[in-house]
Write an enzyme that holds these catalytic residues in place. Structure first.
Site: not given
Length: 256
Positions: A6, A104, A8-9, A181, A106
Site C-alpha cells: 500500500d 483513489g 501512501g503519501n 496553546t 486506497d
C-alpha cells in the site's frame, strides 16, 4: 502467502496475506525519488525480518496513491518474488458497483474490505495524510464520500502558517477544553475530527434513511474514536482485508 503493498503519501505499508488473514504488516517512509534498486533492497530487508522468503510468495497486489511510485514498487516486488503485481483499480472484480469516479486506490480497497466484512450500508473513515470517507450502500454501491486534510496535515499547516502556534504531535486529550496553546491545538484537532466524523455519519444516515455502520482505520483512529459520541468499529487491517479479497477474485484473470 500474498505480498500486499500500500503506497501512501507518508508511508508505504507492506502486508503478508494468507487468505483473509493478515499475517504481518510493516512499513517504510515514502520517498518519491527513491530508486527501484533502493526499494528492492529495503523490501528484501523488511521481509527477512518477518522470516519471509520472497520467492515463495504466491502473488503480489499493489495499491497506490503515488502514481510515480506505482511501477517502481511493482517492479521491485517482481524482482524479489518473480510475480507480476495485480494493480488496484475500478476495473477489478470487487463485488461493488461505482456511482462515483476518480476514487483513489486506497479508497477502493477500504470500501471492498468494509463491504466484505461489515453490515451495509457502511461508511469507512481512513485517518491518514488525508482523512477519507467512503459510503457503501446496502445494495453494494460505492456512492462516494468525503476527503478532508488529515489531522497531522492540518496541524502542520496551521503551525507553518502562523507566527505563534507551535508544531505538535497529536495525542489523546485528557479533557475537552484546552487550557494552553498546545492543548487547544491538540484538542481542537482531535475533538474537531471526532465531531466531523459524528456529524457526517449522522447526515449520511439521514440521507440513506437507514442505520449506518461506521468503520475507522488508520494510525490515529484509536485516539479519535474515544472522542466520538457514536459507536465506531476500529479495524487497523481494513485496507489489507480489501486487498486480500481483490487478489483472490482477480489474480486468475491476470494469469497469475
Amino acid at each position: 502467502m500474498v505480498l500486499a503493498v500500500d503506497i501512501g503519501n507518508s508511508n508505504i505499508c507492506i502486508g503478508g496475506l494468507e487468505g483473509e488473514n493478515v499475517l504481518f504488516t510493516t512499513r517504510l517512509v515514502t520517498r518519491p525519488r527513491c530508486t527501484g534498486d533502493e526499494y528492492t533492497a529495503e523490501l528484501k530487508f523488511l521481509l527477512e525480518q518477518h522470516s519471509v522468503t520472497p520467492q515463495n510468495c504466491e502473488g503480489v497486489i499493489v495499491c497506490s496513491v503515488v502514481p510515480s511510485l506505482t511501477k517502481v514498487l511493482a517492479s521491485a516486488c517482481k524482482r524479489l518474488t518473480g510475480r507480476d503485481a495485480v494493480l488496484v483499480s475500478t476495473e477489478l472484480e470487487a463485488g461493488l458497483t461505482y456511482a462515483s469516479v476518480g476514487m483513489g486506490q486506497d479508497r477502493i480497497a477500504d470500501a471492498v474490505g468494509a463491504a466484505v466484512h461489515y453490515p451495509l450500508p457502511c461508511m469507512t473513515v481512513d485517518l491518514g495524510t488525508a482523512t477519507t470517507y467512503n459510503v457503501i450502500s446496502a445494495d453494494r454501491v460505492f456512492l462516494g464520500g468525503f476527503i478532508v486534510p488529515g489531522v497531522q496535515t492540518s496541524l502542520r499547516a496551521i503551525s507553518k502558517g502562523t507566527a505563534q502556534l507551535p508544531p505538535i504531535a497529536p495525542e489523546s486529550p485528557e479533557h475537552l477544553i484546552g487550557r494552553n496553546t498546545v492543548e487547544c491545538l491538540n484538542n481542537g484537532a482531535m475533538f474537531g475530527t471526532a465531531a466531523m466524523l459524528d456529524g457526517l455519519a449522522a447526515r449520511v444516515e439521514e440521507e440513506l434513511g437507514q442505520p449506518l455502520t461506521v468503520v475507522a482505520t488508520g494510525g490515529l483512529a484509536p485516539y479519535i474514536m474515544p472522542c466520538c459520541k457514536r459507536a465506531i468499529i476500529y479495524d487497523g487491517d481494513l485496507l489489507f482485508k480489501g486487498l486480500a479479497f481483490l487478489f483472490d477474485k482477480n489474480h486468475e484473470a491476470f494469469g497469475l
